[in-house]
Design an enzyme around this catalytic site. Sequence first.
Site, short mmCIF file in Angstrom:
data_model
loop_
_atom_site.label_atom_id
_atom_site.label_comp_id
_atom_site.label_asym_id
_atom_site.label_seq_id
_atom_site.Cartn_x
_atom_site.Cartn_y
_atom_site.Cartn_z
N HIS A 63 37.09 -19.20 -21.79
CA HIS A 63 35.96 -18.27 -21.65
C HIS A 63 36.12 -17.07 -22.59
O HIS A 63 36.67 -16.04 -22.21
CB HIS A 63 35.90 -17.81 -20.19
CG HIS A 63 34.63 -17.12 -19.81
ND1 HIS A 63 34.06 -17.28 -18.57
CD2 HIS A 63 33.83 -16.26 -20.48
CE1 HIS A 63 32.95 -16.55 -18.51
NE2 HIS A 63 32.80 -15.91 -19.65
N HIS A 65 33.97 -14.63 -25.54
CA HIS A 65 32.72 -14.30 -26.25
C HIS A 65 33.09 -13.82 -27.65
O HIS A 65 33.75 -12.80 -27.80
CB HIS A 65 31.96 -13.19 -25.50
CG HIS A 65 31.50 -13.62 -24.13
ND1 HIS A 65 30.33 -14.30 -23.91
CD2 HIS A 65 32.08 -13.49 -22.91
CE1 HIS A 65 30.19 -14.55 -22.62
NE2 HIS A 65 31.25 -14.07 -21.98
N LEU A 66 32.67 -14.60 -28.66
CA LEU A 66 33.04 -14.26 -30.03
C LEU A 66 31.93 -13.54 -30.80
O LEU A 66 32.17 -13.03 -31.90
CB LEU A 66 33.50 -15.51 -30.80
CG LEU A 66 34.84 -16.09 -30.35
CD1 LEU A 66 35.21 -17.32 -31.18
CD2 LEU A 66 35.96 -15.05 -30.45
N ARG A 67 30.71 -13.49 -30.27
CA ARG A 67 29.61 -12.66 -30.81
C ARG A 67 29.07 -13.08 -32.17
O ARG A 67 28.25 -12.36 -32.74
CB ARG A 67 30.02 -11.19 -30.87
CG ARG A 67 30.54 -10.60 -29.57
CD ARG A 67 29.53 -10.67 -28.46
NE ARG A 67 29.98 -9.87 -27.30
CZ ARG A 67 29.71 -10.18 -26.05
NH1 ARG A 67 29.01 -11.27 -25.75
NH2 ARG A 67 30.13 -9.42 -25.07
N ASP A 157 26.69 -18.92 -19.40
CA ASP A 157 27.42 -17.72 -18.99
C ASP A 157 26.80 -16.42 -19.51
O ASP A 157 26.35 -16.34 -20.65
CB ASP A 157 28.87 -17.77 -19.44
CG ASP A 157 29.60 -16.53 -18.98
OD1 ASP A 157 29.74 -16.36 -17.78
OD2 ASP A 157 29.93 -15.68 -19.84
N HIS A 184 28.23 -19.44 -14.25
CA HIS A 184 28.36 -18.00 -13.98
C HIS A 184 27.61 -17.80 -12.67
O HIS A 184 26.39 -17.78 -12.66
CB HIS A 184 27.74 -17.22 -15.15
CG HIS A 184 27.53 -15.77 -14.88
ND1 HIS A 184 28.15 -14.78 -15.62
CD2 HIS A 184 26.76 -15.11 -13.98
CE1 HIS A 184 27.76 -13.59 -15.18
NE2 HIS A 184 26.91 -13.76 -14.19
N ASP A 310 37.32 -14.07 -20.29
CA ASP A 310 35.98 -13.45 -20.38
C ASP A 310 36.01 -12.29 -21.38
O ASP A 310 35.37 -11.26 -21.18
CB ASP A 310 35.47 -12.98 -19.02
CG ASP A 310 33.96 -12.75 -19.01
OD1 ASP A 310 33.31 -12.99 -20.05
OD2 ASP A 310 33.43 -12.32 -17.98
N HIS A 314 32.17 -5.20 -27.01
CA HIS A 314 30.89 -4.48 -27.08
C HIS A 314 31.01 -3.29 -28.02
O HIS A 314 32.07 -2.68 -28.15
CB HIS A 314 30.47 -3.99 -25.70
CG HIS A 314 29.93 -5.08 -24.82
ND1 HIS A 314 28.82 -5.82 -25.13
CD2 HIS A 314 30.37 -5.58 -23.63
CE1 HIS A 314 28.59 -6.73 -24.18
NE2 HIS A 314 29.53 -6.61 -23.27
N GLY A 329 31.42 -5.91 -19.65
CA GLY A 329 32.38 -6.72 -20.39
C GLY A 329 33.53 -5.91 -20.92
O GLY A 329 33.40 -4.70 -21.15
O1 DOR Z 1 31.02 -8.89 -18.27
C1 DOR Z 1 30.47 -9.83 -18.80
N1 DOR Z 1 30.20 -9.83 -20.12
N2 DOR Z 1 30.12 -10.87 -18.06
C2 DOR Z 1 29.37 -11.87 -18.54
O2 DOR Z 1 29.07 -12.78 -17.81
C3 DOR Z 1 28.87 -11.83 -19.93
C4 DOR Z 1 29.74 -11.01 -20.78
C5 DOR Z 1 29.14 -10.65 -22.10
O3 DOR Z 1 28.59 -11.53 -22.77
O4 DOR Z 1 29.25 -9.49 -22.50
ZN ZN Z 2 29.98 -14.71 -16.92
#
Ligand code: DOR
Ligand code: ZN
Length: 435
Positions: A63, A65-67, A157, A184, A310, A314, A329
């Site tokens: 899990h 997130h690479l953006r 997710d 999710h 996760d 940001h 996040g």
């Molecule tokens: O905190 C989170 N950030 N929970 C998520 O389900 C998505 C993630 C995000 O993409 O920033």
């Molecule tokens: Zn999530």
Amino acid sequence: MTDVLIRGARPYGEGEPCDVLVSDGVIARVLAGGELPDGDLPGGAEVIDAAGLVLLPGLVDLHTHLREPGREDTETIASGSRAAARGGYTAVFAMANTDPVADNALVVEHVWRRGREAGLVDVHPVGAVTVGLGGERLAELGTMAASAANVRVFSDDGKCVHDPLIMRRALEYSTSLDVVIAQHAEEPRLTVGAQAHEGEQAARLGYPGWPASAEESIVARDCILAAHAGARLHVCHVSTAGTAEVLAWAKGRGTRVSAEVTPHHLLLTDERLGSYDPVNKVNPPLRTAPDAEALRTALAEGVIDCVATDHAPHAVQDKDCEWAAAKPGMLGLQTALSIVVATMVRTGLLDWRGVARVMSERPAEIGGLPDHGRPIAVGEPANLVLVDPDAEWTVRGGELASIAGNTPYEGMRLPGVVTATLLRGRVTAAAGRIG
Ligand code: DOR
Ligand code: ZN
């Protein structure tokens, strides 16, 4: 390709130190207890002095997130891969909530290719379950599964597949593809405007609450749907004690369900809300201390299968603002192992073999990766991590490999240092730097 000799490490932190010779990307020799005679050393081999270090299979994150594509100002596949390698990972699953969404073969193949170009970890794209994460129309799971990216995990997710009919169809369809649906779990009707865990802390600060029942009711529902469909369900970022109880019930009756917990839900609690610092805002939210304790127990007992980060980078403007406007996040890739050491190893809940299970073997099995999470044995792919179990380090967001800096552990001293990571025998990170 240069051979690598790892001298004097203890696989799984057990037994006598041994020498591990890596050749052509695989483990060529394991000499328990003894030193490899220098005469036997292949010419030009890179030698890693691993005395006192623990050798584990490379970590696998289900899990991340690479953006990329879409928010390369916060993380790219290359920068996220660097963070992963430095954190001890050899494979990561990149979530689908990019822009554009990874809901078709073109996008998942793009992510997969970019991962290969970066070449530091195996980047496995997660495909979206529904078109545009809209929750209304099933995405073309079959096309993504059959693409070059070979997608094995599907998830919306960031959003919950909340319509029970869509979820049921996704689960049923998944059985013919032999893939897993990762949910999710958040009933959106129960989290309208939610800002923090519904409890004393949120009430005191006047934040609308995110109740435990919004997670638990979806997990219970999905376990029932998965059981009837004979499908595989994976529950993302379990955050409450009640969800662990639901999982124990479902597993007890033979449901094919697996689950992950994040490092932050193992360590941090809603007591942090008092700081008003949005670095602590995450979805699902930080819960109570009894929840965190129940999650640690569930992980130790196998009710929760694995740890997943996760990792959610940001931009400064999305975190350095008032709580309600902040995005949820936190970064996780470079701190995950240390948080697991602090919460699970130092507390006696897991030994290093257990760490290998929850951070490498189980996630590799769940994600369908045959070359990761393998035993440390001759002939196996050399996807490995060396950890100094006694060393400590201080977290500095600005020094992490991620472009974003939103770590909740800023300034904290954490145990366990990743000394080197090897992907198919190539050193991808060494003492915090790319080798
Ligand atoms: O905190 C989170 N950030 N929970 C998520 O389900 C998505 C993630 C995000 O993409 O920033
Ligand atoms: Zn999530």
